[in-house]
Design a protein around this motif. Structure first.
Motif, PDB file in Angstrom:
ATOM      1  N   SER A  72       7.106   0.280 -23.966  1.00 56.28           N
ATOM      2  CA  SER A  72       6.717   1.675 -23.800  1.00 56.28           C
ATOM      3  C   SER A  72       5.505   2.034 -24.660  1.00 56.28           C
ATOM      4  O   SER A  72       4.849   3.047 -24.422  1.00 56.28           O
ATOM      5  N   PRO A  95      -2.139  -4.974 -20.712  1.00 57.52           N
ATOM      6  CA  PRO A  95      -0.876  -4.687 -21.414  1.00 57.52           C
ATOM      7  C   PRO A  95       0.234  -5.620 -20.929  1.00 57.52           C
ATOM      8  O   PRO A  95       0.188  -6.147 -19.816  1.00 57.52           O
ATOM      9  N   GLN A 117      10.091  -0.145 -18.920  1.00 67.48           N
ATOM     10  CA  GLN A 117       9.456  -0.580 -20.162  1.00 67.48           C
ATOM     11  C   GLN A 117      10.469  -0.657 -21.312  1.00 67.48           C
ATOM     12  O   GLN A 117      10.403   0.114 -22.269  1.00 67.48           O
ATOM     13  N   ARG A 155       3.723  -6.587 -19.346  1.00 73.08           N
ATOM     14  CA  ARG A 155       4.642  -6.039 -18.351  1.00 73.08           C
ATOM     15  C   ARG A 155       5.602  -7.149 -17.927  1.00 73.08           C
ATOM     16  O   ARG A 155       5.332  -8.339 -18.140  1.00 73.08           O
ATOM     17  N   LYS A 183      -0.458  -5.317 -26.061  1.00 75.70           N
ATOM     18  CA  LYS A 183      -1.432  -6.014 -25.234  1.00 75.70           C
ATOM     19  C   LYS A 183      -1.227  -7.529 -25.233  1.00 75.70           C
ATOM     20  O   LYS A 183      -0.988  -8.147 -26.268  1.00 75.70           O
ATOM     21  N   SER A 235       2.900   0.060 -24.917  1.00 75.04           N
ATOM     22  CA  SER A 235       1.773  -0.649 -24.301  1.00 75.04           C
ATOM     23  C   SER A 235       1.158  -1.730 -25.192  1.00 75.04           C
ATOM     24  O   SER A 235      -0.061  -1.758 -25.403  1.00 75.04           O
TER      25      SER A 235
END
Length: 259
Positions: free
Chosen positions: A228, A238, A205, A240, A232, A230
């Motif tokens: 890190s 979230p 992250q 990624r 959205k 999170s």
């Protein structure tokens, strides 16, 4: 217009690679908590690692087609040329000459020019071999496209215990990070970004500068994401990293990185 000769272009590439290798070697040596003397030596070795290629014909170094067996031997001879040049230079320590002369040797003895193996290699030479390989894989080469940094690290991981010292490979991956700074990544939103900072506690992250939207259009201004925390994509999903993109296929220019 300024017309550059092939020799000038080859020299520029050698200098650019030398600087990269030197910086990475210093960073890796510092990560390993080596002495100040070793840090300095690591930087010098990185700068001088391919000086012998100046004695190799430009048309061979820049050849796009597969090298002939004779050309392959010629390219490999750059190691001996480097050692000879440095041995005759003033102010270059024997330890630097030895590290440069053995940076293509491998942990299992499969390297060149002498087939030195394992603990016969100095720590600096072993580090140089790993860093030189990583920079080579992730750089544009006449005969191959650059490999994404995360893919290059995966390749090094596969070669641990054979080509490279297994513990040093593990430490190098920890030092560089799973997604190295500068890596171009595609997010699950379809957007494209560049890794700008590591997260040492959550290595999957990192901090991302998003430079392209899902349609591939440049973002102005760019969007900063700390994965890190999170952020959205939508209320239920979230952000990624979906995958790492190869530099040559990412369609990212320097202009994308400036506000």
């Amino acid at each position: 217009a300024i017309v550059r000769t092939s020799k000038e272009m080859v020299s520029e590439k050698l200098i650019d690679k030398a600087l990269q290798v030197s910086v990475y070697m210093i960073a890796f040596a510092r990560f390993l908590e080596m002495s100040e003397e070793d840090l300095e030596m690591a930087g010098v070795v990185g700068l001088l690692i391919d000086v012998g290629k100046l004695n190799i014909p430009d048309e061979v170094l820049s050849k796009r087609e597969r090298l002939t067996p004779e050309e392959f031997v010629l390219v490999r001879s750059h190691v001996d040329h480097s050692a000879q040049i440095l041995a005759q230079a003033s102010g270059i320590s024997p330890a630097v000459v030895q590290a440069v002369a053995t940076h293509h040797e491998r942990f299992d003895g499969s390297g060149y020019p002498k087939g030195v193996r394992g603990d016969e290699l100095s720590a600096i030479a072993a580090i140089a071999g790993i860093v030189d390989t990583f920079i080579g894989l992730t750089s544009t080469r006449p005969y191959a496209a650059p490999v994404a940094p995360s893919n290059a690290l995966n390749m090094l991981h596969k070669w641990r215990g054979t080509a490279f010292h297994p513990l040093l490979v593990e430490q190098f991956i920890r030092c560089i990070g799973i997604f190295p700074v500068g890596a171009v990544v595609e997010l699950n939103s379809g957007e494209v970004g560049v890794v700008i900072a590591q997260n040492l506690e959550k290595r999957l992250q990192p901090r991302i500068m998003v430079v392209r939207d899902a349609a591939g259009h440049p973002l102005r201004p760019q969007k900063l994401l700390d994965l890190s925390k999170s952020p959205k994509v939508n209320p239920e999903e979230p952000y990624r990293i979906r995958r790492t993109l190869e530099y040559g296929k990412a369609n990212i220019s320097r202009n994308d990185l400036f506000l």
